[in-house]
Design a protein around this motif. Sequence first.
Motif, PDB file in Angstrom:
ATOM      1  N   ALA A 307      39.756  40.911  43.795  1.00 36.33           N
ATOM      2  CA  ALA A 307      41.176  41.258  44.198  1.00 36.33           C
ATOM      3  C   ALA A 307      42.034  39.997  43.684  1.00 36.33           C
ATOM      4  CB  ALA A 307      41.318  41.886  45.444  1.00 36.33           C
ATOM      5  N   ASP A 308      42.913  40.130  42.578  1.00 32.14           N
ATOM      6  CA  ASP A 308      43.624  38.698  42.129  1.00 32.14           C
ATOM      7  C   ASP A 308      45.071  39.427  42.340  1.00 32.14           C
ATOM      8  OD1 ASP A 308      41.465  37.368  41.466  1.00 32.14           O
ATOM      9  OD2 ASP A 308      40.925  38.776  39.561  1.00 32.14           O
ATOM     10  N   ALA A 309      45.847  38.336  42.659  1.00 30.94           N
ATOM     11  CA  ALA A 309      47.371  38.612  42.853  1.00 30.94           C
ATOM     12  C   ALA A 309      48.121  38.482  41.417  1.00 30.94           C
ATOM     13  CB  ALA A 309      47.915  37.739  43.853  1.00 30.94           C
ATOM     14  N   HIS A 310      47.860  39.409  40.487  1.00 29.62           N
ATOM     15  CA  HIS A 310      48.168  39.303  39.201  1.00 29.62           C
ATOM     16  C   HIS A 310      49.695  39.329  39.112  1.00 29.62           C
ATOM     17  CE1 HIS A 310      44.447  39.543  37.228  1.00 29.62           C
ATOM     18  NE2 HIS A 310      44.158  40.553  38.006  1.00 29.62           N
ATOM     19  N   LEU A 311      50.341  38.867  37.909  1.00 25.85           N
ATOM     20  CA  LEU A 311      51.785  38.797  37.672  1.00 25.85           C
ATOM     21  C   LEU A 311      52.339  39.941  37.310  1.00 25.85           C
ATOM     22  CD1 LEU A 311      52.216  35.066  36.675  1.00 25.85           C
ATOM     23  CD2 LEU A 311      53.120  35.960  38.416  1.00 25.85           C
ATOM     24  N   LEU A 312      51.445  41.098  37.050  1.00 32.05           N
ATOM     25  CA  LEU A 312      52.143  42.398  36.497  1.00 32.05           C
ATOM     26  C   LEU A 312      51.062  43.403  37.094  1.00 32.05           C
ATOM     27  CD1 LEU A 312      51.009  42.768  32.889  1.00 32.05           C
ATOM     28  CD2 LEU A 312      49.793  41.358  34.455  1.00 32.05           C
ATOM     29  N   PRO A 313      51.665  44.612  37.103  1.00 33.19           N
ATOM     30  CA  PRO A 313      50.692  45.564  37.649  1.00 33.19           C
ATOM     31  C   PRO A 313      49.550  45.588  36.942  1.00 33.19           C
ATOM     32  CG  PRO A 313      52.968  46.578  37.327  1.00 33.19           C
ATOM     33  CD  PRO A 313      53.138  45.027  36.691  1.00 33.19           C
ATOM     34  N   ALA A 314      48.484  45.661  37.882  1.00 38.58           N
ATOM     35  CA  ALA A 314      47.109  45.332  37.173  1.00 38.58           C
ATOM     36  C   ALA A 314      46.166  45.974  38.081  1.00 38.58           C
ATOM     37  CB  ALA A 314      46.791  43.890  36.893  1.00 38.58           C
ATOM     38  N   THR A 315      44.845  46.001  37.474  1.00 41.55           N
ATOM     39  CA  THR A 315      43.681  46.685  38.335  1.00 41.55           C
ATOM     40  C   THR A 315      42.443  46.145  37.555  1.00 41.55           C
ATOM     41  OG1 THR A 315      42.752  48.666  39.460  1.00 41.55           O
ATOM     42  CG2 THR A 315      43.415  48.700  37.216  1.00 41.55           C
ATOM     43  N   ALA A 316      41.335  46.207  38.445  1.00 43.16           N
ATOM     44  CA  ALA A 316      39.927  45.737  37.870  1.00 43.16           C
ATOM     45  C   ALA A 316      39.126  46.980  38.014  1.00 43.16           C
ATOM     46  CB  ALA A 316      39.536  44.442  38.701  1.00 43.16           C
ATOM     47  N   VAL A 317      38.365  47.020  36.786  1.00 46.89           N
ATOM     48  CA  VAL A 317      37.105  48.142  36.807  1.00 46.89           C
ATOM     49  C   VAL A 317      35.874  47.561  36.604  1.00 46.89           C
ATOM     50  CG1 VAL A 317      38.937  49.654  35.986  1.00 46.89           C
ATOM     51  CG2 VAL A 317      37.443  48.467  34.434  1.00 46.89           C
ATOM     52  N   SER A 318      34.762  48.368  37.130  1.00 44.32           N
ATOM     53  CA  SER A 318      33.451  48.045  37.002  1.00 44.32           C
ATOM     54  C   SER A 318      32.863  48.059  35.530  1.00 44.32           C
ATOM     55  CB  SER A 318      32.494  48.860  37.826  1.00 44.32           C
ATOM     56  OG  SER A 318      32.715  49.953  37.344  1.00 44.32           O
ATOM     57  N   TYR A 319      31.742  47.523  35.333  1.00 44.19           N
ATOM     58  CA  TYR A 319      31.527  47.466  33.955  1.00 44.19           C
ATOM     59  C   TYR A 319      31.398  48.843  33.341  1.00 44.19           C
ATOM     60  CZ  TYR A 319      27.985  47.201  29.858  1.00 44.19           C
ATOM     61  OH  TYR A 319      27.505  47.462  28.562  1.00 44.19           O
ATOM     62  N   GLU A 320      30.807  49.857  34.104  1.00 43.32           N
ATOM     63  CA  GLU A 320      30.289  51.151  33.794  1.00 43.32           C
ATOM     64  C   GLU A 320      31.947  51.720  33.513  1.00 43.32           C
ATOM     65  OE1 GLU A 320      27.960  53.316  36.376  1.00 43.32           O
ATOM     66  OE2 GLU A 320      26.267  52.390  35.639  1.00 43.32           O
ATOM     67  N   ASN A 321      32.656  51.534  34.420  1.00 39.10           N
ATOM     68  CA  ASN A 321      34.292  52.317  34.275  1.00 39.10           C
ATOM     69  C   ASN A 321      34.877  51.666  33.080  1.00 39.10           C
ATOM     70  OD1 ASN A 321      33.986  54.131  36.141  1.00 39.10           O
ATOM     71  ND2 ASN A 321      34.638  52.966  37.811  1.00 39.10           N
ATOM     72  N   GLY A 322      34.779  50.349  32.837  1.00 43.11           N
ATOM     73  CA  GLY A 322      35.210  49.741  31.589  1.00 43.11           C
ATOM     74  C   GLY A 322      35.039  50.489  30.509  1.00 43.11           C
ATOM     75  N   ILE A 323      33.665  50.751  30.433  1.00 44.28           N
ATOM     76  CA  ILE A 323      32.988  51.638  29.039  1.00 44.28           C
ATOM     77  C   ILE A 323      33.517  52.746  29.076  1.00 44.28           C
ATOM     78  CG2 ILE A 323      30.907  52.529  28.321  1.00 44.28           C
ATOM     79  CD1 ILE A 323      31.075  49.610  27.963  1.00 44.28           C
ATOM     80  N   ARG A 324      33.799  53.647  30.099  1.00 44.22           N
ATOM     81  CA  ARG A 324      34.403  54.940  30.193  1.00 44.22           C
ATOM     82  C   ARG A 324      35.959  54.924  29.576  1.00 44.22           C
ATOM     83  NH1 ARG A 324      33.810  57.369  35.952  1.00 44.22           N
ATOM     84  NH2 ARG A 324      34.828  59.089  34.912  1.00 44.22           N
TER      85      ARG A 324
END
Length: 622
Positions: A307-324
């Motif tokens: 969980a990072d405090a990004h400078l714009l609306p952001a989110t992180a996804v797992s490897y499998e969800n990234g592929i999806r």
Amino acid sequence: MSFCTHDELRHQIKNRKCGLIMYSARLSSKGVWPESQSFSDKGMGPIPKSWKGICQSGDAFNSSHCNKKIIGARYYIKGYESYYGPLNKTLDFLSPRDKDGHGTHTSSTVGGRRVKNASAVGGFASGTASGGAPLVRLAIYKVCWAIPGKGKEDGNTCFEEDMLAAIDDAIADGVDVLSISIGTANPTPFDQDGIAIGALHAVKRNVVVACSAGNSGPAPATLSNPAPWIITVGASSVDRIFLSPVVLGNGVKITVSSLSPEKAKGKIVMCLRGNGTRVGKGMEVKRAGGIGFILGNSKANGNELAADAHLLPATAVSYENGIRILKYINSSKAPKAYIVPAKTILDSKPAPFMAAFSSRGPSTISPDILKPDITAPGLNILAAWSEASSPTKLSEDNRVVKYNILSGTSMSCPHIGGASALLKAIHPDWSSAAIRSALVTSGTPELRNNEGNPITDASGNPADPFQFGSGHFRPTKAADPGLVYDASYTDYLLFLCSSGFKNLSSSFKCPKNSPSPGNLNYPSLAIPKLKGSVTVVRTVTNVGSSKSVYFLSTKPPPGISVKISPPILYFNRAGQQRSFTITVKTESEITGTIEKDKYEFGWYTWSDGIHNVRSPMAISVA
């Protein structure tokens, strides 16, 4: 902070006359932000007369910034300046003050006071923050500095001579625990490792030393700080996540992690993890005009979501969800997505799991020692922060926060530092080896997560002792371990002799025949390149009830025969010692089926019906 309160353990301390306030924890770090509420000295008694440290003045820092909580602060920069020249004061304070955030974060994780209504950017992880040992005294030794020409988000540098000077001063000042959240880029031989040399001096004075295993995982044989006189700490997760689902234009909803609650409008850019920092990628998306950011994990990162405090609306996804998501993007002429405002979710499952970044064994420096020793929370840890540093550390980020979420073995190490301080308060007569043993042998029972299944790595694969050591730490259980594996300064020197390091102490001469490195009285067992049969000796000390009987149970590594003798240990008094032998050999009928140089894992446990003194084994065949 997300460190458990361990109220039962603290209650035991409260009832002792010595009290936790008699002990101080020391941090090798980037300094401290003394104004943080986490370092309040409200209600704390006078500083112990045994304390010999100082509060060193410098840029924006003087003796008034120390109190009955932060009882000492120093900085060390001669090594840095001999290489880089005079410090650029726009990069850092020439003082113990923290302009980075890392030092404040780790020191408050060790011993921050209880602070209500703490949270990260966006209100995440809100609640009462507390360090592991909230009444411990803290002494700060700043040894790491900004690298000229690089952003703070890329890390900092710490010179051997500065670290050694700091450790020497810490020992002379009278610290009881050293929590060192510093690692090396590559495994380093003991005679070239400033932390290992300094820690050996510390252990001679019975100072407990806890160090980070490093953040070079998931590759094997990458860990830092492998010395057997150090408690080497891996990083695992806690049962708290930050969910921010992404809704794709085809109606698919993907649950992910975020630290920005705003709704994304316009174009959302997806990036994959790789070269560069996570927050740096978000900054580039913003710089290029993007107003939303999805960060997809690499295969190695699996389901580990930082969980990072990004400078714009952001989110992180797992490897499998990234592929999806990538498949959806490639299948649509006008792909659309919506980032849902994030929430803090407690009691998430499965937990704990091993962080992908956590460096792994086996140790290439001392393969006869199983490392890391133990794992503790290191993924998405909330703790105090420097108000001279933004939550991302990016120069373009002008936000100021009092608390921040960070991930790394830098975060897990101070959990063990805090637990060590608590144990030191309960058992002031215990050696540093006894404290390590108590933590190691009381790790997570049967290595199960909160779903009742074996602990996994970030990709859901079974984890092993080269990732978690003896398991996820349990401080309350460590307070009453039953038996401990003790070791002395001389034992470590003999280990060094047999390992080929003969000059780390000028006052000690190696004997003609040193004991095998495997005979160091360690609470775990590692045998590399087993050929035929190997027998080692271990000795346990009774720290439980005066009369007790311990029975043996074993789970040998596949294809390996393990015989321990005697199988029953009788104790008539506290402090009594009993020795036993462990004979390990390959099972002749299946020797040919065992893959050479591949480690297999097992366990042996001594139990008296109350205590389960559990030790991991790692064995490979030549």
